[in-house]
Structures are given as structure tokens and as C-alpha cells.
Design an enzyme around this catalytic site. Structure first.
Site, mmCIF file in Angstrom:
data_model
loop_
_atom_site.group_PDB
_atom_site.id
_atom_site.type_symbol
_atom_site.label_atom_id
_atom_site.label_comp_id
_atom_site.label_asym_id
_atom_site.label_seq_id
_atom_site.Cartn_x
_atom_site.Cartn_y
_atom_site.Cartn_z
ATOM 1 N N SER A 10 52.342 60.140 100.959
ATOM 2 C CA SER A 10 52.369 59.220 99.816
ATOM 3 C C SER A 10 53.576 58.300 99.891
ATOM 4 C CB SER A 10 52.449 60.002 98.507
ATOM 5 O OG SER A 10 51.399 60.913 98.431
ATOM 6 N N ASP A 46 46.758 58.583 108.802
ATOM 7 C CA ASP A 46 46.803 57.672 107.656
ATOM 8 C C ASP A 46 47.953 56.675 107.739
ATOM 9 O OD1 ASP A 46 44.587 58.966 106.794
ATOM 10 O OD2 ASP A 46 45.340 59.457 104.796
ATOM 11 N N ASN A 68 39.752 56.640 106.685
ATOM 12 C CA ASN A 68 39.530 57.341 105.416
ATOM 13 C C ASN A 68 40.849 57.438 104.660
ATOM 14 O OD1 ASN A 68 38.101 58.658 103.445
ATOM 15 N ND2 ASN A 68 37.942 60.609 104.536
ATOM 16 N N GLN A 110 45.424 56.474 92.056
ATOM 17 C CA GLN A 110 45.751 55.474 93.085
ATOM 18 C C GLN A 110 45.391 54.055 92.644
ATOM 19 O OE1 GLN A 110 44.529 56.248 97.098
ATOM 20 N NE2 GLN A 110 45.270 58.345 97.047
ATOM 21 N N ASP A 125 46.398 68.053 94.861
ATOM 22 C CA ASP A 125 46.372 68.389 96.293
ATOM 23 C C ASP A 125 46.904 69.795 96.541
ATOM 24 O OD1 ASP A 125 45.260 65.975 96.744
ATOM 25 O OD2 ASP A 125 46.927 65.128 97.890
ATOM 26 N N GLU A 154 38.724 63.321 100.043
ATOM 27 C CA GLU A 154 38.200 63.216 101.405
ATOM 28 C C GLU A 154 36.779 63.766 101.501
ATOM 29 O OE1 GLU A 154 41.229 63.452 100.613
ATOM 30 O OE2 GLU A 154 42.600 62.749 102.180
ATOM 31 N N HIS A 213 41.541 67.307 106.004
ATOM 32 C CA HIS A 213 42.742 68.001 106.476
ATOM 33 C C HIS A 213 43.159 69.164 105.579
ATOM 34 C CE1 HIS A 213 45.362 65.253 103.751
ATOM 35 N NE2 HIS A 213 44.095 65.048 103.456
ATOM 36 N N ARG A 214 43.057 68.969 104.256
ATOM 37 C CA ARG A 214 43.562 70.014 103.358
ATOM 38 C C ARG A 214 42.667 71.261 103.338
ATOM 39 N NH1 ARG A 214 47.992 68.031 101.863
ATOM 40 N NH2 ARG A 214 48.167 65.831 101.351
ATOM 41 N N LYS A 268 45.263 63.906 109.933
ATOM 42 C CA LYS A 268 45.331 62.896 108.868
ATOM 43 C C LYS A 268 46.730 62.855 108.258
ATOM 44 C CE LYS A 268 42.386 61.114 105.236
ATOM 45 N NZ LYS A 268 43.194 60.684 104.117
#
Ligand code: DC
Length: 650
Positions: free
Chosen positions: A23, A49, A92, A171, A316, A344, A389-390, A415
Site C-alpha cells: 500500500s 503489483d 490485477n 480505494q 487483509d 483478488e 496471494h493472501r 503479487k
């Protein structure tokens, strides 16, 4: 790689240096690009990213020059983008797509923005509505409300407050806030709904302030940017470690014993995700924090407690909590996480499916999830990761339940955290530390134990010998601490069976010479050299496990190891072994001289101030005076079993 098999894990402890925050990285890059002046961005995250953002900014004419590893010099454009026509593919990366849409809408050019298929399923209508209210021209190329988009030149007019929804993704607000100073006009944003994920807005506001733009805030309903503010480079800016990435390790420490320390975020962080530590504390985990680090351990007594929490502020990191729930003493409920559905992947559906695969009972609601820990853990579950990814990272924690876990498409972690699995292995792989005096037979025993278990083997003495040899080859004196330390840090060594290479040349024979032994002993007494080799030695910790041989393995390199063995033998026995070795090699030797030499070396080694030879309080003593090598190997394996350091022990 199609999949990665994680062995059953029983413990997590150690130290992890976090990669930079995603971020903060992408926001900082954009602000630096829009600012007056040159900004040095240090410790930038290197991931898919951020690469997407760097490439997009370069396409838009921003001069970005790498300066060393993880640092860039960004020459700001002093306003909107100068390139007035571009076609951007943004993968993405939501943290690139949304803010760029807003900044481009106010740059007066013709742009096209698209991404991967999943990006085209992630809503962006609330942002586009906000931009249209000030006269921007943004049109959908596919489905209404979703990317891909085209942006056309327009003049913004900010006569009325912009009304924007904040209940789908924060966002959109971040994107508007960051872009609005480009208009030069006073801008007011009013939220037309509740605002979710507020800590992410705090990151945005703090970074804008670092670049000289102050946003007035009335509660979380109304934001004002006064006319005439421009972004100005702060000179240099350092990106903090990623607090969301920290969550996997903090949870691992709480589940797998700890102490597990993450470096790069702490009390002084601007990232809301450090509140994850509070959630772990609510589960009973022990947490300690410094300005720039956080450390977790399992509860003093009993296991982790069940929880029922509103996690809207840390969506997250909340995914990590959903996996930690597998280890709780009862059903756990995660509430107010509707934003999971537009990330995602649909993370509520995905987490429900994957946690069930491990054996948990999961009930998914529209904006919540309830996890009942498994009564029986399912071994060898193949976790589907949905290019998210998470999902891959948080489900990897399931292996701490003592079952092997297979992660499909593990590469998706790139990512945000390309080195995630290596880092995770570095704090979970069992380590058998074999310390002891010279000629105790520890090298031979350690190598055989490693071979018997299929573990990696670290012969740390060889690293010191290699350092001495490399210094000699470079014409650097062994007492020149800073120069030898620099050589140790850059050591280009390779290990392949019996071959040991330095700069591609096999030097195994040279290394075993008395001269290099003496050189190793000398360079090993230099603190700078020891420090330079520390990270390299720790990097040997990998699945399925490691046998580490050397005098400070348990005391300094792997202090968190649960299996430390101090291997010794009487000086007479050791002198006798060395004598036999030399005679076998055809070298004449004198038993009395060897004994005297060993006794003197023991005394020197025990007395020296740097890494003295000493047995850790928690190391098992194994006296091999009366043991054959085979008997010593069996004894070490027995100790490793008792200390839970064997591959499938439970
Ligand atoms: O085990 P060896 O003989 O190859 O070690 C070479 C030298 O390096 C010896 O003087 C001890 C030193 N050493 C050290 O200080 N710390 C280690 N972990 C390993 C070796």
C-alpha cells in the site's frame, strides 16, 4: 511451479525482515510522480503489483531510475501526466488501477486502462461516479461499472462536494484524495455511505501530508483539500515493512510457540494492519512491540482462545485470523468483512472452501465467516489459491497443525511477497544445532545425521575457511576487519556434494589445509565477519529441516532452535582422533604435541570475547569419548526425536 508441499510443522520461531508495504509502495510512487522535485524512494517492495505501477508510470513519461537494490529516484512531473495518450495494462493490481484512473482523469489526455480478467470483475463504478461529478470523462469499455475503461480529456469543475460511496472499497476514496490536488481547486468529498477499511485512508492521508498536501477531515464523512496545494517531494522517503505480510508470521509465532519477531513494522507504523496484533492478543497470544518490530509467542498456558470480532478495519490481515481460528479452542466468528467478496477473488467463498479442505467446519455469511476448528486435521489437503496471494500465504499456516499441506500455484504470492515461502521455511523448518570444540567429531556426525534425515547441512566452519581463502586471494590481510567482512558478505560460494567452489573453482582441498584452518580461526574472531555471515547461515534453514554444525549455531545463529546438542569428547580422545586422521593421510604426527595444541585452542576458544566456545544452557551434552561415529549419530537422532526435530514427529 504447479504446487509446493509443506511438511508437517510443529514450531515457529526466529526473526523475519519484512518486505516493503504494498500500500505504501504504490501510493508513494504515484505521489512522487505527481510531485514537484525528485524523490528517492527507499525499501520499495519488489513484487508484481509494484512492477505494474512502475511500468505504468514510465509509460506515462515519469523518469524512474533504480539506485541500488530496492531504491529508486523518481523525477516528479509537478502535476498531471505529460504523456497525453497511453494504453495501460495493470494486471490485477487494484492499488495501481484505482489511483491511476483518478490521476489520469485529471491529466487531460486520452487513456485506456485494462487488466486481467479478474480485474474486470472488480467494481470501479463508485470511483467513476465520483470523477464524473466533477466533469471528468470516464467510460466503460465492457460491463457498466467495471474495467476496462477509457478516459478522455476534460476540465474538472469542483463547484459542489463530490459524493462517493465508501462501503465497497476504500480505494475509491484513496484514489480521489490523491488525484484531487491536480485540479488546484478546493475539493470536498462527502461519503454517501459508511466508510470501510478506514486505516487504509489513514495511510493515504499520512503519505499525502509527507508530500505537502494536508487534507481536512470531519469524522469519516467529509474530507476537504484546500485550493492551491501541490505535491512537493519530501526528498527521501522510506517504505515501511508490510504489516499485512507481517500477519502470517505473527500468527505463526502465536500458533507455533515463538518467539517470532518481525522487523520493519512496529508501534510507530502508519499501517492499520498492525492492529492484527491486538486480535492475536485477544486470542491469548503474547505480544511485544518496539518502534520497528513486533514479536509474538503462544499463550503461557493452554491454546489460543476462540474469538468473535468485527474486523472491518483490517480486512487483509483478517484472512490470517481466519486461519488462526483453526487453532482456537472453539468456533470463531469474523464479522463485517463484505469487502472480501470484491478482492483478488471472492475471499469469503474461497476461505470457506479451503478451510473446509483442512477439516474445519465453515459457515459463510454475506459479510461474515464462522470457523469451527477441525476435530481431525486432513493431511495432504491440496489448497486452491485462486490467483490470490493472501489465500496461499494464510493457508500455509495450516501445516502448523502437524499435517502436510500442498499449496497449488504457490507463485501467486509474488503479487506482494515473492520470497514468502522461503521466509516461512526460515522460521518453521526444524534445526538441529551441533556445537562443540574442534576435533569433537561434530562435522562428521552432523553430516551423517543430515544425510540420514534428508535435511540440509550447514558446515559453518567452511564458510569461515572460504572467507579466509577469498581474503587471501584478494590480497586482503586476515586482520583487516572491514575488508574481510565485505568479502564475507559477498562470498560467491557453491556447495555440491564433496565439491566446494569459490568463484566457480573447486577449492575443497585447499580449504582443509592447516593454513586455512588458521586463517578461519583468525577471521572468525572478527565481529564484523561473524555479522556478515549471519544472514547467510540463517538462510540455510529450509524445509524439511537443517543440521547446523559450528560452535555458535545454538547460541547465536539459531538461538530459537529446540534441538541444541553440544558434542564433546575428552581432549585425549580428540587428540587421538586427529592423530589417526593425520596418520591415515600419510602425515607424520606427534600425539603429545597434538594434545597440547588442542588444550591451548580450547582455552583460547573458551576465553575469547567473540563467539566464545560455550555450551548453551538449553543444549544437551553428548560426550562421545567412548562412542563410535555410528553410536554418536544414533545418540543425536535420539535427542532430535525427544526434542521434536525429526521430520514426522508429533
Ligand atoms: O570447524 P572448522 O575447523 O572448519 O572451523 C574453522 C574455524 O572457524 C575454527 O577456528 C572455528 C571457526 N568457527 C567459528 O568460529 N564459528 C563457527 N560457527 C564455525 C567455525
Amino acid at each position: 511451479m504447479e504446487f509446493l508441499d509443506i511438511p508437517p510443522l510443529h514450531r515457529a520461531a526466529g526473526v523475519i525482515r519484512l518486505p516493503g508495504s504494498k500500500s505504501i509502495s504504490n501510493r508513494t510512487l504515484l505521489l512522487a510522480a505527481l510531485a514537484d522535485g525528485v524523490t528517492e524512494v527507499r525499501d520499495l517492495l519488489d513484487s508484481d503489483d509494484t512492477r505494474v505501477m512502475l511500468a505504468a508510470l514510465r509509460t506515462l513519461g515519469v523518469d524512474i531510475e533504480p539506485i541500488g537494490s530496492d531504491a529508486y529516484r523518481v523525477t516528479g512531473q509537478g502535476g498531471g501526466f505529460r504523456v497525453k495518450e497511453a494504453d495501460l495494462f495493470l494486471g490485477n493490481a487494484g492499488t495501481a488501477f484505482r489511483p491511476l484512473t483518478a490521476a489520469l482523469a485529471l491529466s487531460g489526455g486520452d487513456y485506456r486502462l485494462s487488466g486481467v480478467a479478474r480485474m474486470h470483475e472488480r467494481p470501479i463504478g463508485d470511483l467513476v461516479d465520483g470523477l464524473r461529478q466533477m466533469g471528468c470523462v470516464v467510460n466503460y469499455l465492457g460491463k457498466e461499472g467495471y474495467p476496462p475503461l477509457v478516459v478522455r480529456p476534460a476540465v474538472a469543475s469542483l463547484t459542489a462536494p463530490i459524493r462517493v460511496r465508501g462501503d465497497v472499497s476504500s480505494q475509491f476514496l484513496t484514489a480521489l484524495l490523491m488525484a484531487l490536488p491536480l485540479t488546484g481547486q478546493t475539493a470536498v468529498i462527502e461519503m454517501s455511505t459508511e466508510l470501510i477499511s478506514r486505516p487504509y485512508i489513514e495511510i493515504t492521508l499520512k503519505l499525502m501530508a509527507r508530500f505537502g498536501v494536508i487534507v481536512g477531515r470531519e469524522g469519516w464523512e467529509r474530507f476537504t483539500i484546500a485550493a492551491g496545494q501541490r505535491y512537493r517531494s519530501p526528498g527521501a522517503i522510506h517504505v515501511e515493512g508490510d504489516a499485512s505480510s507481517a500477519s502470517y508470521f505473527l500468527a505463526a509465532g502465536a500458533i507455533g510457540g515463538g518467539p517470532l519477531r518481525v522487523e520493519g513494522v512496529g508501534r510507530d507504523s502508519i499501517q492499520g494492519d498492525i492492529a492484527f496484533a491486538d486480535a492475536l492478543a485477544a486470542m491469548g497470544a503474547r505480544i511485544e512491540m518496539g518502534p520497528n518490530w513486533i514479536e509474538t509467542r503462544a499463550p503461557v498456558r493452554g491454546g489460543l482462545r476462540a474469538f468473535d470480532l468485527d474486523l472491518n478495519h483490517i480486512p487483509d490481515a483478517a484472512m490470517t485470523l481466519a486461519t488462526a481460528a483453526l487453532f482456537a479452542d472453539g468456533p470463531c466468528t469474523l464479522r463485517n468483512i463484505a469487502s472480501w467478496r470484491v478482492k483478488e477473488t471472492d475471499r469469503i467463498a474461497a476461505m470457506a472452501a479451503e478451510l473446509s479442505r483442512i477439516g474445519a467446519l465453515v459457515e459463510a455469511g454475506p459479510d461474515s465467516i464462522r470457523v469451527t476448528p477441525p476435530t481431525a486435521w486432513v493431511p495432504d489437503a491440496a489448497i486452491v489459491t485462486y490467483d490470490d496471494h493472501r489465500i496461499a500465504m494464510c493457508l500455509s499456516l495450516a501445516a502448523l497443525g502437524g499435517v502436510p499441506v500442498r499449496i497449488l500455484d504457490p507463485g501467486c504470492v509474488a503479487k506482494t511477497f515473492p520470497g514468502y515461502f522461503d521466509a516461512y521455511a526460515r522460521v518453521t523448518a526444524p534445526v538441529i544445532c551441533i556445537d562443540g570444540p574442534s576435533a569433537s567429531g561434530k562435522g562428521t556426525v552432523a553430516a551423517r545425521v543430515a544425510a540420514a534425515l534428508g535435511y540440509h547441512y550447514l558446515d559453518s566452519g567452511t564458510l569461515y575457511r572460504l572467507t579466509a581463502l577469498a581474503a587471501r586471494q584478494a590480497g586482503v590481510a586476515w586482520e583487516n576487519e572491514s575488508a574481510v567482512a565485505a568479502i564475507a558478505a559477498r562470498l560467491n560460494a557453491g556447495f555440491d556434494g564433496d565439491r566446494i567452489t569459490l568463484n566457480g573453482v573447486d577449492v575443497a582441498g585447499t580449504l582443509r589445509s592447516e593454513e586455512m584452518g588458521a586463517g578461519a580461526s583468525q577471521v572468525a574472531a572478527l565481529p564484523g565477519v561473524r555479522a556478515a555471515l549471519l544472514a547467510r547461515q540463517r538462510a540455510y534453514r529450509a524445509w524439511p529441516g537443517l543440521v547446523a554444525d559450528g560452535r555458535d549455531m545454538g547460541s547465536v545463529v539459531f538461538p530459537e532452535s529446540e534441538c541444541k546438542i553440544f558434542l564433546t569428547a575428552s581432549a585425549e580422545a580428540r587428540a587421538g582422533r586427529r592423530y589417526k586422521q593425520l596418520i591415515e593421510k600419510g602425515v607424520t604426527a606427534n600425539m603429545a604435541a597434538l594434545l597440547k595444541d588442542l588444550q591451548e585452542r580450547d582455552a583460547r576458544d573458551s576465553a575469547r570475547s567473540v563467539a566464545p566456545l560455550q555450551r548453551c544452557a538449553d543444549a544437551a551434552l553428548l560426550d562421545t569419548t567412548e562412542l563410535s561415529i555410528e553410536q554418536a549419530v544414533v545418540a543425536v537422532l535420539g535427542l532430535a526425536l525427544a526434542r521434536n526435530a525429526l521430520p514426522r514427529a508429533s
